[in-house]
Scaffold this motif. Structure first.
Motif, short mmCIF file in Angstrom:
data_model
loop_
_atom_site.label_atom_id
_atom_site.label_comp_id
_atom_site.label_asym_id
_atom_site.label_seq_id
_atom_site.Cartn_x
_atom_site.Cartn_y
_atom_site.Cartn_z
N HIS A 151 74.78 49.89 100.94
CA HIS A 151 73.66 50.41 100.18
C HIS A 151 74.03 51.76 99.56
O HIS A 151 74.60 52.62 100.24
CB HIS A 151 72.44 50.59 101.11
N GLN A 183 72.99 54.80 101.52
CA GLN A 183 73.17 54.65 102.97
C GLN A 183 73.31 56.01 103.65
O GLN A 183 73.92 56.94 103.13
CB GLN A 183 74.44 53.82 103.24
N ARG A 187 73.19 53.00 111.06
CA ARG A 187 72.89 53.08 109.64
C ARG A 187 71.38 53.14 109.39
O ARG A 187 70.59 52.56 110.15
CB ARG A 187 73.47 51.87 108.90
N THR A 224 72.24 46.29 105.01
CA THR A 224 72.94 46.47 103.73
C THR A 224 73.97 47.58 103.90
O THR A 224 73.73 48.73 103.50
CB THR A 224 71.95 46.82 102.61
N TYR A 281 70.23 51.75 106.65
CA TYR A 281 70.02 50.39 106.13
C TYR A 281 71.03 49.46 106.81
O TYR A 281 72.06 49.12 106.24
CB TYR A 281 70.22 50.36 104.61
#
Length: 515
Positions: free
Chosen positions: A492, A495, A484, A489, A486
């Motif tokens: 997100h 993402q 990922r 998160t 992020y």
């Protein structure tokens, strides 16, 4: 979720996956859209944004507002568990934007309704789902109850089933290791019951389609066959119609191929004997015809499958659809099996006429490549699934008949019935393993550039984002095949994902497309 996330979310305006409402005064209409998201590709429902101008205004949110939203969501069936985001609007102190995400529909799930009515998305428009689409999804959700093949056949008893065909299938299944040897001496009805072709001791429509000699009540048990002059349907040389069960239609179709396709001979390198073969591989045609008969919509009794031979091509058509997970383009890529007639497909698998791993298209293409002819193409014309084989030119056929073979493999002039293919295993290095074909596909399509889930799904020729997340994205994350943007998160709103170093190394050394 922040106001910047909201701004990024609405930047592209309303779409198939985004619905904007000014306030919860439009809550009922919003729930129609929520139901449509659940029945299509999923999406965001946002309150507090003016659809015209995309101005973020927000609204006052009280405990009463929250109860009204919860009560509205409870009108969705089956029940859904969603996260409701309340986001402060800095330009309007005290106001909040309400954002709710709904996952999309996956083949086999029950379709959703709002207060008893199903909705779906057509581009950015919310519409009431047509009865035919709803019934088809209910059928997919509960095939045991609704499938045509599982219904008890009218006025058909075990005495009407062709014992020779049943015993032949049992023998082939035993020889292929898919049925225990004890089945050879077991009562036929015991085996049919294990194959789920009996209900309360009576043959089902699936049993009739496979084995019955009584077909008078089934007008769809027909196969139209024609050899046309030229490349259109204006004039035909031969026009026939076959009637019967699965095996009768399969035999009739193969006889028609042999009657009208060129048969060439050549001398092999390994033996000085002449071997003969059809201009389009026998095994490819047979596999395509088996798939056509197995996966057609037999409940459409006014329609019949067909074989059409032209000067330049061969078309095999069956009344049916592609599963939502497969398109005419992606069928050539590795995919799972989604049989329309599960019980019929299982019986044909047990008797070695069919594989169960979605490898039929691959075997067809492999047979064509081995013989040095073009791969076939698949298409859907709104009612029929059609596979088209291009016929080699006459000059090409004559040249092939008098030269050395394309392949150095030893061929046989004996036509096996049924022909058994074997699935290939994709090698992987010992230090890294993938868990499934979808993960391998995602690795093959992915790059070292970050892309959104929608962009990756598009690379894999998939439109259903929830199906992509369930069978491709999440397993790839678990395998360590993608990472990922992020990582801290996961949800997100912006993402993105890219291949890991391990996946890139696997792709470099073990790509399924490497020769």
């Amino acid at each position: 979720m922040t106001i910047d996330d909201i701004k990024a979310l609405i930047a592209a305006d309303e779409s198939r996956t985004l619905e904007l409402k000014k306030t919860t005064g439009e809550l009922k209409d919003g729930m129609h859209s929520a139901c449509a998201f659940l029945n299509t590709d999923g999406g965001w429902l946002v309150f507090g944004v003016a659809p015209t101008g995309l101005k973020i205004i927000g609204q006052q949110v009280t405990e009463t507002t929250k109860r009204e939203i919860a009560q509205a969501i409870s009108g969705l069936e089956p029940a859904v568990d969603v996260e409701i985001n309340y986001v402060d609007v800095p330009d309007h102190p005290g106001n909040k934007v309400i954002a709710i995400h709904f996952d999309g529909w996956v083949w086999g799930e029950r379709p959703h309704t709002f207060h008893g009515c199903p909705y779906y998305k057509v581009e950015s428009t919310t519409k009431v789902m047509p009865h035919e689409m709803y019934d088809e999804r209910i059928r997919a959700h509960q095939p045991q109850m609704y499938a045509w093949e599982s219904q008890i056949a009218n006025d058909v008893t075990l005495a009407y089933l062709n014992v020779k065909h049943i015993r032949g299938c049992i023998r082939l299944g035993v020889e292929g290791g898919r049925i225990p040897a004890s089945a050879m001496n077991a009562p036929i009805d015991d085996t049919l019951a294990k194959w789920n072709l009996l209900k309360n001791g009576n043959p089902t429509n699936g049993a009739v389609m496979l084995f019955s000699d009584k077909i008078n009540e089934y007008p769809q048990f027909r196969l139209r066959m024609a050899r046309f002059l030229g490349t259109d349907k204006n004039e035909f040389i031969d026009n026939q119609r076959a009637e019967g069960n699965f095996f009768d239609l399969l035999d009739a179709g193969m006889v028609f191929f042999f009657k009208h396709l060129n048969l060439s001979g050549k001398i092999t390198n390994h033996s000085l004997q002449r071997e003969e073969r059809l201009e389009v591989p026998y095994h490819a045609l047979r596999e395509a015809l088996i798939n056509s008969l197995c996966h057609r919509q037999w409940e459409k009794f006014k329609l019949t499958g067909s074989i059409a031979i032209y000067d330049d091509r061969i078309e095999i058509a069956n009344p049916g659809i592609f599963p939502p997970q497969i398109s005419p383009e992606s069928i050539k890529e590795p995919h799972e099996s989604y049989p329309y007639n599960l019980k019929i497909a299982e019986a044909l698998y047990k008797s070695t006429y069919l594989e169960s791993w979605g490898s039929g298209a691959k075997r067809i293409m492999d047979a064509c490549r081995e013989q040095g002819i073009e791969e076939p193409t698949w298409r859907w014309d709104g009612g029929f699934v059609i596979v088209t084989f291009k016929r080699p030119s006459k000059a090409s056929s004559e040249k092939d008949a008098n030269t050395t073979p394309v392949s150095n493999k030893q061929h046989t002039s004996t036509i096996p019935v049924p022909y058994q293919y074997h699935t290939s295993t994709i090698p992987v290095p010992h230090q890294y393993h993938t868990s499934s074909i979808p993960v391998q596909t995602l690795i093959e399509k992915g790059t070292d550039e970050y892309m959104t889930a929608l962009e990756l799904a598009d690379l894999c020729s998939l439109k259903n984002i929830r199906h992509f997340r369930k069978f491709y994205l999440n397993p790839a994350l678990a395998d360590g095949a993608i990472e990922r943007l992020y990582p801290d998160t996961p949800n997100h709103p912006q993402q993105k994902y890219r291949l890991t170093e391990a996946a890139k190394e696997w792709k470099k050394n073990n790509s399924p497309k490497q020769s």
